[in-house]
Design a protein around this motif. Structure first.
Motif, PDB file in Angstrom:
ATOM      1  N   MET A 199      -1.975   8.224  -2.644  1.00 17.63           N
ATOM      2  CA  MET A 199      -2.856   7.077  -2.886  1.00 17.63           C
ATOM      3  C   MET A 199      -4.229   7.379  -2.293  1.00 17.63           C
ATOM      4  O   MET A 199      -4.331   7.722  -1.120  1.00 17.63           O
ATOM      5  CB  MET A 199      -2.243   5.838  -2.231  1.00 17.63           C
ATOM      6  CG  MET A 199      -3.051   4.618  -2.480  1.00 17.63           C
ATOM      7  SD  MET A 199      -2.083   3.103  -2.376  1.00 17.63           S
ATOM      8  CE  MET A 199      -0.854   3.317  -3.638  1.00 17.63           C
ATOM      9  N   GLU A 200      -5.278   7.265  -3.141  1.00 18.60           N
ATOM     10  CA  GLU A 200      -6.586   7.724  -2.653  1.00 18.60           C
ATOM     11  C   GLU A 200      -7.246   6.770  -1.668  1.00 18.60           C
ATOM     12  O   GLU A 200      -7.726   7.183  -0.630  1.00 18.60           O
ATOM     13  CB  GLU A 200      -7.514   7.970  -3.851  1.00 18.60           C
ATOM     14  CG  GLU A 200      -7.172   9.295  -4.503  1.00 18.60           C
ATOM     15  CD  GLU A 200      -8.169   9.737  -5.519  1.00 18.60           C
ATOM     16  OE1 GLU A 200      -9.294   9.214  -5.509  1.00 18.60           O
ATOM     17  OE2 GLU A 200      -7.798  10.602  -6.325  1.00 18.60           O
ATOM     18  N   ASP A 236      -7.152   1.697  -4.574  1.00 19.88           N
ATOM     19  CA  ASP A 236      -5.889   1.968  -5.275  1.00 19.88           C
ATOM     20  C   ASP A 236      -4.795   1.055  -4.748  1.00 19.88           C
ATOM     21  O   ASP A 236      -3.872   0.691  -5.456  1.00 19.88           O
ATOM     22  CB  ASP A 236      -5.474   3.426  -5.057  1.00 19.88           C
ATOM     23  CG  ASP A 236      -6.575   4.372  -5.495  1.00 19.88           C
ATOM     24  OD1 ASP A 236      -6.888   4.383  -6.686  1.00 19.88           O
ATOM     25  OD2 ASP A 236      -7.144   5.055  -4.622  1.00 19.88           O
TER      26      ASP A 236
END
Ligand code: FAD
Length: 386
Positions: free
Chosen positions: A1-2, A93
């Motif tokens: 997950m960025e 995100d």
């Protein structure tokens, strides 16, 4: 997950940041905090801070080591594709909502204190001078704690309560009325059954006519979940941000924790919103795990404590589902408890100066095992599964 964004810099926000890193999140992490201070603890605000023992309750945290960008004094204003904030939009995100709750104020143009933030506590503390007439509206947890600190500071304290007993909304009038004597013993005037219409300069007006003069007024009638900024976002809101047992809101990738979250409790078979420290401390572990792909349920037994008039009051469970109540111990003895049962299961316990009962009761509630109501009425018998 960025990139994960956490909204709300209270205990739940901080704990979410820590839990995400502890559970392996290596992407970007930002905490958007409306207040100008890093996360601090609120329970001492009505206790040690009002007693003048400390003015700083910041929770120790190493933001650099956490790799968390801390945006202080910046508020979320809306949620669309991006998070809208007072300083412009932020893309994400994953999002965790931890915006807590805000105190309810009463109508009127008179000065009224509330107690939620460190600034509130410092301002209130400055008004607690010897001889000052303090009127507290609301005989709930916070009202009782402030009355305790204010009498110690030499104030003349009156507590005005709309219900027939202190704590009636939280634990019912029958149990709450057992605490009424504590006010009298401490020299606090408790006036129950009186509804306040408004706060005016120099005092307050009562709904049925009449007024009470005051130098300082504290309104302590409860809080509302801080969710107004989410109106129109499409998230389900119903007495808080609606979440399931995994703390997922109605939008994928968005979670809610702490005082603002109304999550589904599998244990109690209903939605709960718990405005207490233990939930803000522990729910974030579950939200973080699930945001990172886990499948954990938050199925805790709610717990809190309150320090009133020299007594330690503790509570665990969720008593509204009970069908029977068992008293344990004599209130005159200084230590007593109430156990709430649903059928043959313990579902709630309140203890006064009986921490061992609380521990045992909390375990019995968690295990869901059979409890013998007749036996636990005897304070010499342990509160545990039969
Ligand atoms: P909060 O602590 O309210 O933090 C939420 C944060 O989000 C706040 O800083 C708020 O400013 C910020 N925020 C709100 N909206 C936005 C937005 N749009 N954008 C950005 N930021 C936003 N519990 C107990 O169990 N025992 C006790 O004895 C006890 N004593 C207490 C005494 C006092 C005076 C108070 C106020 C609370 C007490 N509590 C106690 C309750 C406990 O402190 C709370 O349950 C806990 O603080 C909740 O943490 P939270 O992080 O969910 O919310």
């Amino acid at each position: 997950m960025e990139r994960v964004i956490i909204v709300g810099g209270g205990l739940a926000g901080l704990r979410t940041a820590e839990a995400l890193r502890a559970q392996g999140h290596t992407g970007g992490l930002t905490l958007v905090a409306g207040e100008p201070y890093p996360p601090y603890d609120r329970p001492p605000l009505s206790k040690a801070v009002l007693r003048g023992e400390t003015g700083d309750t910041t929770v120790a945290a190493d933001w650099e080591a956490l790799g968390c960008e801390l945006l202080l004094g910046r508020s979320a204003t809306g949620l669309g594709e991006d998070l809208e904030t007072t300083e412009g939009p932020l893309g994400f995100d994953g999002l965790v909502i931890a915006t807590g709750a805000s105190p309810i104020r009463l109508p009127g143009d008179g000065p009224q204190h509330v107690l939620r933030s460190i600034d509130d506590a410092r301002t209130l503390r400055a008004g607690l001078r010897t001889g000052a007439r303090l009127v507290i509206i609301g005989a709930g947890w916070i009202g009782a704690e402030v009355a305790t600190a204010a009498t110690a500071a030499g104030c003349r304290v009156t507590v005005v309560e709309a219900a027939d007993a202190p704590l009636a909304g939280a634990i019912g009038a029958e149990v709450g009325s057992r605490t009424a004597a504590w006010y009298a013993e401490a020299g606090v005037e408790l006036r129950h059954g009186l509804k306040v219409a408004s706060v005016r300069p120099g005092g307050l007006e009562l709904a049925g006519g009449g007024s009470i003069e005051a130098d300082v007024v504290l309104t302590a009638v409860g809080v509302r979940p801080e969710t107004a900024w989410l109106e129109g976002s499409g998230l389900a809101l119903e007495n808080g941000v609606v979440a399931d047992e995994r703390l997922r809101t109605t939008r994928p990738g968005v979670y809610a924790v702490g005082d603002c979250a109304a999550w589904w409790s599998p244990r109690f078979g209903r939605r709960l919103r718990v405005e207490h420290w233990d939930t803000a401390l522990n729910a974030p572990d579950v939200a973080a795990a699930n945001l990172l792909g886990g499948e954990r349920a938050y199925d805790a037994v709610p717990y809190f404590w309150s320090e009133q008039f020299g007594r330690m009051v503790q509570y665990a469970g969720h008593h509204p589902i009970a069908d029977a109540m068992v008293w344990r111990g004599d209130p005159e003895s200084g230590g007593w408890a109430v156990c709430w049962l649903a059928g043959d299961r313990l579902v709630g316990i309140l203890t006064v100066n009986r921490p061992r009962d609380l521990l045992q009761g909390r375990r019995a509630i968690a295990s869901g095992a059979f409890v013998d109501g007749a036996r636990i009425a005897d304070p010499a018998v342990a509160v545990k599964a039969a």
